[in-house]
Design a protein around this motif. Structure first.
Motif, PDB file in Angstrom:
ATOM      1  N   ARG A 197       4.202  -6.367 -12.854  1.00 39.24           N
ATOM      2  CA  ARG A 197       3.801  -6.218 -11.026  1.00 39.24           C
ATOM      3  C   ARG A 197       4.315  -7.779 -10.762  1.00 39.24           C
ATOM      4  O   ARG A 197       4.489  -8.436  -9.044  1.00 39.24           O
ATOM      5  CB  ARG A 197       2.168  -6.416 -11.626  1.00 39.24           C
TER       6      ARG A 197
ATOM      7  N   PRO B  32      -7.515   6.446  -6.328  1.00 40.82           N
ATOM      8  CA  PRO B  32      -8.095   6.241  -5.496  1.00 40.82           C
ATOM      9  C   PRO B  32      -7.765   8.092  -4.103  1.00 40.82           C
ATOM     10  O   PRO B  32      -6.646   7.582  -4.513  1.00 40.82           O
ATOM     11  CB  PRO B  32      -8.702   5.423  -4.984  1.00 40.82           C
TER      12      PRO B  32
ATOM     13  N   VAL C 198       1.673   2.624  -9.462  1.00 41.27           N
ATOM     14  CA  VAL C 198       0.016   1.871  -9.638  1.00 41.27           C
ATOM     15  C   VAL C 198       1.301   0.585 -10.700  1.00 41.27           C
ATOM     16  O   VAL C 198       0.572  -1.174 -11.147  1.00 41.27           O
ATOM     17  CB  VAL C 198       0.091   2.743 -10.713  1.00 41.27           C
TER      18      VAL C 198
ATOM     19  N   LEU D 123       1.113   5.138   0.160  1.00 40.25           N
ATOM     20  CA  LEU D 123      -0.419   6.626   0.833  1.00 40.25           C
ATOM     21  C   LEU D 123       0.656   7.807  -0.284  1.00 40.25           C
ATOM     22  O   LEU D 123       1.319   8.178   0.555  1.00 40.25           O
ATOM     23  CB  LEU D 123       0.176   6.747   2.071  1.00 40.25           C
TER      24      LEU D 123
ATOM     25  N   ARG E 267      -1.264  -0.411  -3.933  1.00 37.80           N
ATOM     26  CA  ARG E 267      -3.009  -0.526  -4.235  1.00 37.80           C
ATOM     27  C   ARG E 267      -2.553   1.104  -3.548  1.00 37.80           C
ATOM     28  O   ARG E 267      -1.924   1.271  -2.223  1.00 37.80           O
ATOM     29  CB  ARG E 267      -3.400  -0.944  -2.508  1.00 37.80           C
ATOM     30  N   ALA E 268      -2.421   2.129  -4.730  1.00 36.73           N
ATOM     31  CA  ALA E 268      -1.750   3.738  -4.027  1.00 36.73           C
ATOM     32  C   ALA E 268      -2.674   4.535  -4.083  1.00 36.73           C
ATOM     33  O   ALA E 268      -4.177   3.864  -4.793  1.00 36.73           O
ATOM     34  CB  ALA E 268      -0.838   4.036  -4.811  1.00 36.73           C
ATOM     35  N   PHE E 269      -3.095   5.639  -3.211  1.00 36.59           N
ATOM     36  CA  PHE E 269      -3.814   6.536  -3.033  1.00 36.59           C
ATOM     37  C   PHE E 269      -3.008   7.947  -2.452  1.00 36.59           C
ATOM     38  O   PHE E 269      -2.357   8.041  -2.280  1.00 36.59           O
ATOM     39  CB  PHE E 269      -5.082   6.276  -1.407  1.00 36.59           C
ATOM     40  N   LEU E 270      -3.829   8.613  -3.190  1.00 34.65           N
ATOM     41  CA  LEU E 270      -3.901  10.497  -2.741  1.00 34.65           C
ATOM     42  C   LEU E 270      -4.445  10.665  -1.233  1.00 34.65           C
ATOM     43  O   LEU E 270      -5.649  10.535  -0.657  1.00 34.65           O
ATOM     44  CB  LEU E 270      -4.014  11.193  -3.541  1.00 34.65           C
TER      45      LEU E 270
ATOM     46  N   GLY F 270       2.072  -2.835  -9.349  1.00 34.00           N
ATOM     47  CA  GLY F 270       0.588  -3.202  -8.559  1.00 34.00           C
ATOM     48  C   GLY F 270       0.815  -2.895  -7.186  1.00 34.00           C
ATOM     49  O   GLY F 270       0.006  -3.437  -6.717  1.00 34.00           O
TER      50      GLY F 270
ATOM     51  N   LYS G 104       3.202   8.319  -9.462  1.00 34.67           N
ATOM     52  CA  LYS G 104       2.425   7.600  -8.944  1.00 34.67           C
ATOM     53  C   LYS G 104       2.405   6.514  -9.875  1.00 34.67           C
ATOM     54  O   LYS G 104       2.455   5.375  -9.521  1.00 34.67           O
ATOM     55  CB  LYS G 104       0.761   8.550  -9.381  1.00 34.67           C
ATOM     56  N   LEU G 105       3.080   6.527 -10.895  1.00 30.02           N
ATOM     57  CA  LEU G 105       2.571   5.568 -12.149  1.00 30.02           C
ATOM     58  C   LEU G 105       3.151   4.632 -11.515  1.00 30.02           C
ATOM     59  O   LEU G 105       3.240   3.583 -11.977  1.00 30.02           O
ATOM     60  CB  LEU G 105       3.505   6.146 -13.201  1.00 30.02           C
ATOM     61  N   GLU G 106       4.820   4.734 -10.873  1.00 31.13           N
ATOM     62  CA  GLU G 106       5.452   3.350 -11.007  1.00 31.13           C
ATOM     63  C   GLU G 106       4.910   2.654  -9.625  1.00 31.13           C
ATOM     64  O   GLU G 106       4.880   1.464  -9.615  1.00 31.13           O
ATOM     65  CB  GLU G 106       7.207   3.904 -10.340  1.00 31.13           C
TER      66      GLU G 106
ATOM     67  N   VAL H  99       0.411  -1.064  -0.199  1.00 35.75           N
ATOM     68  CA  VAL H  99       0.090   0.261  -0.254  1.00 35.75           C
ATOM     69  C   VAL H  99       1.256   1.130   0.073  1.00 35.75           C
ATOM     70  O   VAL H  99       1.710   1.443   0.788  1.00 35.75           O
ATOM     71  CB  VAL H  99      -0.794   0.639   1.418  1.00 35.75           C
TER      72      VAL H  99
END
Lengths: 405, 405
Positions: free
Chosen positions: B339, B391, A168, A154, A173-176, A171, A164-166, A152
């Motif tokens: 991934r 998100p 994602v 954050l 689970r990324a959040f702003l 894989g 952000k791209l990397e 995860v």
């Protein structure tokens, strides 16, 4: 088995057992301690040259017990590049740049995460989480993917696009989060309780320091085990500077260093966020949170560093300083250096170059001295920072006055 | 002095002198030839391990005479990474990925440009120019900056943002052309006449091949001088595949290779632009221009390759094939691989993975075989290709159902 003997509170020296999951001790970071006499007996310094060109060549000074846990993307042994033109322009012609932009995910964060993920894997962790202002999230995402762990990440909303791209890509689970890195950190802490995440934040587990330490080990080896006069290092969370300081202590203890020179550490921040420089000036051991942190050097946007006292202790013990560079000059300095040397200088490193300019102006550094600047990441990761408005040409009738330059 | 004896037309064997500026001979590329017996006498293969971890460790198999001309950013010795999870998913568990994303400017183009710029410098060139579909322009800009040369980069308008950015960062004079890479190439050719540029296009000077050759030299050394069964390589201009084929010939001639295995080369393109695969299928030695080239893998968007016959000769001599992957599956494949392994897989390499899937389905590759895929660049350089809609969380009341996953 590694040569680790125990862990030790960086603030009060309390001893804690190794080979079990540890985080902070009473809110403060832990050192990893080794049986250095045994390391000295086990390794021939001059045989290291025959080992693989990654940070794992220093296996006996690293904490992993179980070879199967090693999670590697081939990280380490970044080049130490002469920078003669930039050095001459700055008045330090012996300038060297250790180019960490060539590590996996394009930044020095790979070192810490390689070790932290390897140790987490050894100790049975399955879910890791991290708050990040920039490159740490991408690096953790890559190593967690390599280890098959849930990850995860954050991030503040204005984290650079490539970071952000990397996250994602690999894989995670990324959040702003609508806040800064320490707000993200607070969510991670809550996630530890609620979701069983393991907190991989800077210095909140003991092993990222050990990964960053390898910058110091490599630097020593690359310089024939003679340390330079000064090291300028961009300081966000500060793990790199703390790790290098530890590296030089350990190398001294096992008798691998030639000569008596120990580098002065210059911790470099931006005027947009300079809590460590402010505390240094004030003679404090702990830093007050930086108000309204804002800098294009996303890795320096760390208003609160849990290892503040460790950074300040290391800087002071070395005879160096913690300083701040003019935020408004970072991007121009980055471009100037890249054009002179062809090295992919990041804005964090531009802060070091501005501090270097100031140190030369003050007479603290000069042409006789060997100065090493760390380039902690690739400029290509900062796509928002650079203007890319290029002239257009018609293939049928190109403008030859323009092309001739 | 190097061990170079002469240059030689790749089409008809005409000999030309080395140590003078050469481009094409009657429109076709040149090979660099060495006194390989002298190389064999001069170097102890098993002592290479003691040399610096860059491509310059193979100094005797490289063309630079003058040490002062060497223009280096620490390039080479990229990691050869096991890819067990991806390999198992594809049916080739011994899969290895040679990760070129960790070179200067984040791609394999650094190798060719390091050699081409070093030789141009040795031969007195002051102004270089290149047409580029992607990473070559950034790499040339960096090495030209390092050498203090004037550099012109000509790019199609839809060149990836990061490639534009790095040309600017390193101070090249960069322009967008309303056409494709061969239209940019035509402008460069005219600039050679009008402005005295030296043309650094793929294969139009003899030394980029020599830089790319080091991928083969490293692969051999990293595998203990036993070559793998198959190499899958993404093919735009094709210099890498040509260079590796030359590397294995030279290593064979100097007696450094163990065993008799010589890899089958699989040249991999996208259905969006596959002139080499089309020519291979048709049994042709020269490729017709690809119509309407369009692919997210910008490095594969090369509709006309001046070294077409060299690529096709190398592939056929090896017993391999030139194949094309489904363009519509590139991005999903890239993400899947990243991934599973934490490696920064570029879309060009995704084409190789799709070809690999096809070869396993056809029974041409299987679990017994050692397969090497080249990852020619960092995924982070393709910011336009990836969706990064993350998100958002409130720091005051984060959505824990979402976070728990």
């Amino acid at each position: 088995m590694s040569f680790v003997t125990h862990l030790e509170s960086a603030l009060d020296g309390t001893r804690l057992p190794a080979r079990t999951l540890q985080t902070l001790h009473e809110g403060r970071p832990l050192w990893v301690r080794y049986d250095l006499d045994a390391v000295a007996g086990a390794v021939d310094r001059d045989a290291l040259v025959q080992r693989e060109p990654t940070l794992w060549r220093y296996r006996e000074l690293l904490p992993v017990d179980d070879d199967e846990a090693i999670t590697s993307l081939g990280e380490g042994l970044s080049p130490l590049l002469p920078a003669p033109r930039l050095g001459a322009a700055l008045g330090v012609p012996r300038l060297l740049i250790k180019d960490e932009s060539q590590l996996p995910t394009g930044s020095f964060k790979a070192r810490g995460m390689a070790l932290a993920v390897s140790m987490a894997r050894q100790l049975g962790v399955e879910r890791v989480a991290v708050p990040t202002a920039g490159n740490a999230g991408g690096a953790l995402a890559a190593y967690a993917a390599r280890a098959g762990m849930d990850c995860v990440v954050l991030m503040p909303e204005d984290t650079p696009l490539v970071n952000k791209l990397e996250a994602v890509l690999f894989g995670a689970r990324a959040f702003l989060v609508d806040g800064l890195i320490h707000d993200c950190g607070a969510v991670v802490r809550e996630g530890v309780e609620r979701c069983g995440w393991f907190d991989m934040s800077t210095l909140k587990e003991p092993y990222r320091i050990e990964g960053k330490k390898t910058m110091g080990l490599e630097l020593a080896e690359q310089l024939g085990w003679r340390l330079p006069d000064a090291i300028l290092y961009p300081t966000g969370g500060g793990t790199g500077l703390i790790g290098m300081s530890k590296a030089f202590e350990e190398l001294g203890a096992i008798g691998w260093l030639e000569g008596r020179t120990r580098p002065r550490f210059y911790s470099c921040q931006s005027s947009g966020c300079s809590p460590i420089a402010t505390a240094f000036e004030a003679g404090e051991r702990f830093a007050a949170p930086a108000p309204d942190p804002a800098t294009v050097a996303s890795g320096l946007r760390v208003p609160v560093a849990v290892g503040d006292f460790m950074i300040l202790d290391a800087v002071r013990a070395s005879g160096g300083r913690a300083m701040s560079a003019d935020e408004s000059r970072l991007l121009a300095t980055m471009g100037h250096a890249a054009r002179l040397e062809g090295i992919s200088i990041c804005p964090e490193t531009a802060a070091c170059l501005l501090v270097l300019e100031q140190l030369v102006a003050e007479g603290e550094l000069d042409a006789e001295q060997q100065v090493v600047v760390f380039n902690t990441g690739a400029a290509q990761k900062y796509v928002e920072c650079l203007e890319v408005e290029l002239p257009r040409l018609s293939r049928a009738s190109p403008d030859w006055d323009l092309l001739a330059g």
